[in-house]
Scaffold this motif. Structure first.
Motif, PDB file in Angstrom:
ATOM      1  N   MET A 116      50.350  43.555  46.976  1.00 58.25           N
ATOM      2  CA  MET A 116      50.586  42.425  46.050  1.00 58.25           C
ATOM      3  C   MET A 116      51.095  42.896  44.696  1.00 58.25           C
ATOM      4  O   MET A 116      50.772  43.992  44.246  1.00 58.25           O
ATOM      5  N   SER A 117      51.884  42.043  44.031  1.00 52.89           N
ATOM      6  CA  SER A 117      52.336  42.399  42.683  1.00 52.89           C
ATOM      7  C   SER A 117      51.624  41.534  41.641  1.00 52.89           C
ATOM      8  O   SER A 117      51.659  41.821  40.454  1.00 52.89           O
ATOM      9  N   HIS A 118      50.955  40.488  42.106  1.00 52.52           N
ATOM     10  CA  HIS A 118      50.344  39.538  41.184  1.00 52.52           C
ATOM     11  C   HIS A 118      49.083  38.941  41.827  1.00 52.52           C
ATOM     12  O   HIS A 118      49.092  38.627  43.016  1.00 52.52           O
ATOM     13  N   VAL A 119      48.009  38.838  41.055  1.00 52.61           N
ATOM     14  CA  VAL A 119      46.818  38.145  41.560  1.00 52.61           C
ATOM     15  C   VAL A 119      46.311  37.191  40.471  1.00 52.61           C
ATOM     16  O   VAL A 119      46.561  37.405  39.283  1.00 52.61           O
ATOM     17  N   ARG A 120      45.618  36.159  40.913  1.00 52.95           N
ATOM     18  CA  ARG A 120      45.013  35.210  39.973  1.00 52.95           C
ATOM     19  C   ARG A 120      43.498  35.375  40.101  1.00 52.95           C
ATOM     20  O   ARG A 120      42.968  35.376  41.225  1.00 52.95           O
ATOM     21  N   PRO A 126      38.497  39.085  31.110  1.00 54.46           N
ATOM     22  CA  PRO A 126      39.941  39.234  31.301  1.00 54.46           C
ATOM     23  C   PRO A 126      40.469  40.637  30.981  1.00 54.46           C
ATOM     24  O   PRO A 126      41.350  41.135  31.679  1.00 54.46           O
ATOM     25  N   HIS A 127      39.911  41.289  29.974  1.00 56.39           N
ATOM     26  CA  HIS A 127      40.414  42.618  29.584  1.00 56.39           C
ATOM     27  C   HIS A 127      40.129  43.642  30.686  1.00 56.39           C
ATOM     28  O   HIS A 127      41.039  44.355  31.141  1.00 56.39           O
ATOM     29  N   LEU A 128      38.893  43.697  31.151  1.00 55.20           N
ATOM     30  CA  LEU A 128      38.538  44.674  32.190  1.00 55.20           C
ATOM     31  C   LEU A 128      39.241  44.354  33.506  1.00 55.20           C
ATOM     32  O   LEU A 128      39.615  45.262  34.252  1.00 55.20           O
ATOM     33  N   THR A 129      39.449  43.079  33.768  1.00 56.79           N
ATOM     34  CA  THR A 129      40.130  42.682  35.009  1.00 56.79           C
ATOM     35  C   THR A 129      41.585  43.129  34.979  1.00 56.79           C
ATOM     36  O   THR A 129      42.086  43.745  35.935  1.00 56.79           O
ATOM     37  N   ARG A 130      42.267  42.842  33.867  1.00 52.94           N
ATOM     38  CA  ARG A 130      43.685  43.253  33.769  1.00 52.94           C
ATOM     39  C   ARG A 130      43.799  44.768  33.857  1.00 52.94           C
ATOM     40  O   ARG A 130      44.678  45.296  34.526  1.00 52.94           O
ATOM     41  N   ARG A 131      42.889  45.465  33.181  1.00 51.41           N
ATOM     42  CA  ARG A 131      42.927  46.934  33.199  1.00 51.41           C
ATOM     43  C   ARG A 131      42.730  47.467  34.628  1.00 51.41           C
ATOM     44  O   ARG A 131      43.425  48.381  35.058  1.00 51.41           O
ATOM     45  N   ALA A 135      45.977  49.384  36.714  1.00 51.52           N
ATOM     46  CA  ALA A 135      45.887  50.758  37.232  1.00 51.52           C
ATOM     47  C   ALA A 135      46.437  50.848  38.661  1.00 51.52           C
ATOM     48  O   ALA A 135      46.796  51.921  39.127  1.00 51.52           O
ATOM     49  N   GLN A 136      46.516  49.690  39.326  1.00 54.05           N
ATOM     50  CA  GLN A 136      47.068  49.676  40.690  1.00 54.05           C
ATOM     51  C   GLN A 136      48.481  49.096  40.710  1.00 54.05           C
ATOM     52  O   GLN A 136      49.012  48.769  41.788  1.00 54.05           O
ATOM     53  N   GLY A 137      49.055  48.866  39.526  1.00 53.03           N
ATOM     54  CA  GLY A 137      50.407  48.305  39.456  1.00 53.03           C
ATOM     55  C   GLY A 137      50.465  46.821  39.792  1.00 53.03           C
ATOM     56  O   GLY A 137      51.506  46.291  40.163  1.00 53.03           O
ATOM     57  N   ILE A 138      49.321  46.152  39.647  1.00 53.56           N
ATOM     58  CA  ILE A 138      49.266  44.716  39.966  1.00 53.56           C
ATOM     59  C   ILE A 138      49.030  43.928  38.678  1.00 53.56           C
ATOM     60  O   ILE A 138      48.181  44.295  37.854  1.00 53.56           O
ATOM     61  N   GLN A 139      49.783  42.849  38.503  1.00 56.32           N
ATOM     62  CA  GLN A 139      49.595  42.020  37.318  1.00 56.32           C
ATOM     63  C   GLN A 139      48.508  40.973  37.593  1.00 56.32           C
ATOM     64  O   GLN A 139      48.597  40.249  38.596  1.00 56.32           O
ATOM     65  N   ALA A 140      47.489  40.926  36.751  1.00 51.02           N
ATOM     66  CA  ALA A 140      46.406  39.953  36.964  1.00 51.02           C
ATOM     67  C   ALA A 140      46.548  38.794  35.989  1.00 51.02           C
ATOM     68  O   ALA A 140      46.606  38.990  34.778  1.00 51.02           O
ATOM     69  N   ARG A 159      41.710  32.657  44.025  1.00 55.61           N
ATOM     70  CA  ARG A 159      41.105  33.166  45.251  1.00 55.61           C
ATOM     71  C   ARG A 159      40.060  34.234  44.939  1.00 55.61           C
ATOM     72  O   ARG A 159      39.060  34.360  45.628  1.00 55.61           O
ATOM     73  N   ARG A 160      40.331  34.988  43.879  1.00 60.83           N
ATOM     74  CA  ARG A 160      39.421  36.089  43.542  1.00 60.83           C
ATOM     75  C   ARG A 160      38.614  35.760  42.291  1.00 60.83           C
ATOM     76  O   ARG A 160      39.073  35.020  41.432  1.00 60.83           O
ATOM     77  N   ILE A 161      37.446  36.432  42.200  1.00 61.47           N
ATOM     78  CA  ILE A 161      36.691  36.398  40.947  1.00 61.47           C
ATOM     79  C   ILE A 161      36.343  37.835  40.564  1.00 61.47           C
ATOM     80  O   ILE A 161      36.293  38.715  41.426  1.00 61.47           O
ATOM     81  N   VAL A 162      36.129  38.055  39.282  1.00 62.03           N
ATOM     82  CA  VAL A 162      35.530  39.320  38.822  1.00 62.03           C
ATOM     83  C   VAL A 162      34.280  38.920  38.061  1.00 62.03           C
ATOM     84  O   VAL A 162      34.344  38.174  37.075  1.00 62.03           O
ATOM     85  N   ASP A 163      33.117  39.393  38.547  1.00 62.37           N
ATOM     86  CA  ASP A 163      31.857  38.980  37.931  1.00 62.37           C
ATOM     87  C   ASP A 163      30.794  40.057  38.141  1.00 62.37           C
ATOM     88  O   ASP A 163      30.993  40.997  38.912  1.00 62.37           O
ATOM     89  N   LEU A 164      29.656  39.860  37.484  1.00 67.51           N
ATOM     90  CA  LEU A 164      28.528  40.782  37.652  1.00 67.51           C
ATOM     91  C   LEU A 164      27.865  40.545  38.997  1.00 67.51           C
ATOM     92  O   LEU A 164      27.707  39.396  39.431  1.00 67.51           O
ATOM     93  N   VAL A 165      27.487  41.628  39.633  1.00 64.29           N
ATOM     94  CA  VAL A 165      26.732  41.548  40.887  1.00 64.29           C
ATOM     95  C   VAL A 165      25.481  42.397  40.712  1.00 64.29           C
ATOM     96  O   VAL A 165      25.564  43.541  40.261  1.00 64.29           O
TER      97      VAL A 165
END
Ligand code: PRP
Length: 221
Positions: A116-120, A126-131, A135-140, A159-165
């Motif tokens: 993928m080149s782009h994910v939502r 947002p800062h840690l997610t984009r970083r 690093a994988q060449g994907i735009q978040a 479709r995706r989330i970034v959160d504490l687990v």
């Protein structure tokens, strides 16, 4: 007269672990702190001139970065998300362990992100997610939420989330699985850099008391 010393602590789960640590460091908030009906936000402690404020985790970092509080307790996730130059984090408190992860619905979790080149992504980070994705060449593309991220996939927000687990129970209850771990987290003692220099006589020994309190907690475990 000496200026008051303000310690910012986060509401929520870390607090249950932070209070015994504060007590071992010699700081105990007054009885009102434990009164669930109280609407107060600033509390006296057993240490004259030292108050505790109870705020949201992200706001602990903001109060300390701006010098409104001199000291705080906050997760390393928050420290890295803001990356404030005014914050010094001298002690890993060895509490509040969890991780920051990418999660998505069970049904789509096996799809290859590398293609993928782009994910939502719905996230409070947002800062840690984009970083992480850069690093994988994907735009978040991040949709900023302040809680309940786990609802986003089922309601079509992302479709995706970034959160504490922590235990993984919240993901499971919402039909999501962890697909990658971005960072391991623990709570840190943070200090405003200017206060650390200007009020070294008060703050350096206090930081040392926290360091010893962590050691004592580890020895007791
Ligand atoms: C955090 C996090 C998840 C949950 C994960 O929220 O945002 O929703 O804990 O924990 P688990 O893996 O043990 O289920 P928290 O309950 O701290 O509240 P918040 O939404 O206000 O951040």
């Amino acid at each position: 007269m000496t200026a008051p010393l303000i310690i910012a602590v986060p509401k929520g789960r870390i607090l249950d672990e932070a209070l015994p640590l504060l007590a071992r460091a010699g700081i105990e908030p007054d009885a009102e702190f434990h009164d669930k009906k109280s609407r107060a936000l600033r509390f006296a402690t057993n240490q004259p001139g030292t108050s505790i404020i109870r705020v949201r985790a992200f706001d602990v970092a903001t109060f300390v970065a701006h010098g409104a509080a001199q000291i705080g307790i906050v997760g390393s996730d928050v420290i890295e998300e803001f990356d404030y130059s005014q914050i010094y984090a001298p002690v890993d408190l060895n509490i509040g362990h969890c991780r920051l992860s990418v999660a998505e619905p069970v049904e789509t979790a096996s799809e290859d992100e590398a293609a993928m080149s782009h994910v939502r992504v719905a996230t409070k980070y947002p800062h840690l997610t984009r970083r992480h994705y850069e690093a994988q060449g994907i735009q978040a593309e991040c949709v900023k939420l302040n809680g309940a991220m786990e609802l986003a996939p089922s309601l079509g927000l992302s479709r995706r989330i970034v959160d504490l687990v922590s235990s993984g129970a919240t993901l499971k209850a919402n039909g999501l699985v962890e697909t990658s771990v971005i960072m391991q987290i623990s709570a840190r003692l943070i200090v405003n850099r200017a206060a650390f220099k200007m009020r070294a006589a008060e703050i350096v020994p206090l930081v040392e008391r926290f360091r010893n309190a962590v050691g004592a907690g580890n020895a007791a475990a």
